[in-house]
Design an enzyme around this catalytic site. Structure first.
Site, short mmCIF file in Angstrom:
data_model
loop_
_atom_site.label_atom_id
_atom_site.label_comp_id
_atom_site.label_asym_id
_atom_site.label_seq_id
_atom_site.Cartn_x
_atom_site.Cartn_y
_atom_site.Cartn_z
N GLU A 85 0.79 -1.27 0.14
CA GLU A 85 0.10 -0.07 0.06
C GLU A 85 0.85 1.17 0.15
OE1 GLU A 85 -3.54 2.07 2.67
OE2 GLU A 85 -2.22 0.48 3.67
N ASP A 97 -5.58 2.96 -1.31
CA ASP A 97 -6.51 3.60 -0.55
C ASP A 97 -6.77 5.08 -1.29
OD1 ASP A 97 -6.93 5.57 1.90
OD2 ASP A 97 -6.41 3.83 3.07
N GLN A 134 -9.53 1.25 -0.27
CA GLN A 134 -9.96 1.87 1.20
C GLN A 134 -10.16 3.19 0.88
OE1 GLN A 134 -6.15 0.59 3.43
NE2 GLN A 134 -7.38 -0.74 4.67
N GLU A 159 -11.62 2.77 6.37
CA GLU A 159 -10.68 2.97 7.44
C GLU A 159 -10.49 4.57 7.56
OE1 GLU A 159 -6.06 1.27 7.56
OE2 GLU A 159 -6.57 2.55 5.96
#
Length: 282
Positions: free
Chosen positions: A155, A190, A218, A258
């Site tokens: 990530e 993300d 995310q 998240e």
């Protein structure tokens, strides 16, 4: 709409960890993710998943250390992964082995291996050494995970939230995945981190999702990391983009929530902020 998973490290924090599973199911989530499970017995977590009809979709390999107490101490001390940390290869391998055992117990398909931090004012040689260790570690981890039927994710994380984090950009992450070439090594995309570092989020979804290299999304509002309807990103539009592209390329992954509820760790603080989810799934 995408399938949304509650991140139990950030949501429902007014409750003890094992009680958050029931709260997430009650609010309509069918999947969950969290940072680390290692402070709890895997059978206890598995029981909460079964009892609430939830699927575990993602968790992190340990951030450092070599046992459960060491993992917790490493996180508290500011370690943020070992995959690209020169000299931490033994801890990385131990952590992946722990993560794979938990993934088996929880029937979790994905493990995120955090890259870790570069040294202060890292030199070109130090960055090169970290890159070499990162690639070697990821090749090993992908092979171990493939034998267990799991995926390894990497990530990009913005350097404002985690200064000196080794991996910050989507293009760099995808280049690493392409170079290693393991089909079960993928990118954890993300949207919060991407917006802070690069922007142009919708175009990047359209570009990267059809490659097959995106394993998980995310979300969080930008810049405060609250609910996705708080901040500068137009998430209803982005959800539609994900739906459109996912349908075209048969992607069936999850979107992890998240974020930190704007109301904080108060009773019903998470649930009261889920208007965005009810609207998205109506």
């Amino acid at each position: 709409m995408p399938r949304f998973a509650a991140n139990l490290s950030m949501l429902y924090t007014e409750l003890p960890f094992l009680d958050r599973f029931e709260a997430a199911a009650r609010d309509g989530f069918q999947g969950v993710e969290f940072l680390f499970p290692y402070a709890f017995a895997p059978e206890d977590i598995a029981a909460r998943l079964r009892g609430n009809g939830l699927q575990q979709v993602l968790f992190n390999a340990p951030p450092g250390g070599s046992d459960a107490a060491g993992f917790e101490a490493a996180w508290a001390a500011g370690q943020r992964g070992t995959a690209a940390v020169v000299g931490a290869e033994a801890d990385f391998r131990t952590g992946v082995q722990w993560a794979l055992r938990y993934a088996d117990a929880l029937d979790c398909p994905r493990i995120h291996c955090m890259a870790g931090l570069l040294p202060e004012a890292a030199s070109a040689d130090q960055i090169s050494a970290a890159s070499s260790v990162y690639e070697s570690n990821l090749r090993w981890a992908a092979a171990q995970a493939a034998a267990a039927g799991r995926e390894i994710l990497i990530e990009p994380i913005n350097p404002r939230d985690i200064p000196r984090f080794f991996l910050n950009r989507q293009d760099d992450a995808h280049a690493i995945v392409q170079k290693i070439g393991a089909p079960n090594l993928k990118v954890q995309f993300d949207l919060y981190h991407c917006q802070i570092v690069e922007g142009d989020v919708a175009t990047k979804i359209r570009h990267y999702l059809p490659t097959g290299r995106v394993g998980h999304f995310q979300i969080a509002g930008v810049p405060e990391r609250h609910e996705p309807d708080v901040g500068e990103l137009n998430y209803p539009y982005l959800f539609n983009v994900i739906d459109e592209v996912a349908a075209a390329c048969a992607w069936q992954g999850w979107v992890g929530c998240e974020y930190r509820p704007q109301r904080g760790a108060v009773p019903a603080g998470t649930s009261d902020g889920l208007g965005w989810l009810r609207h998205a799934t109506a």
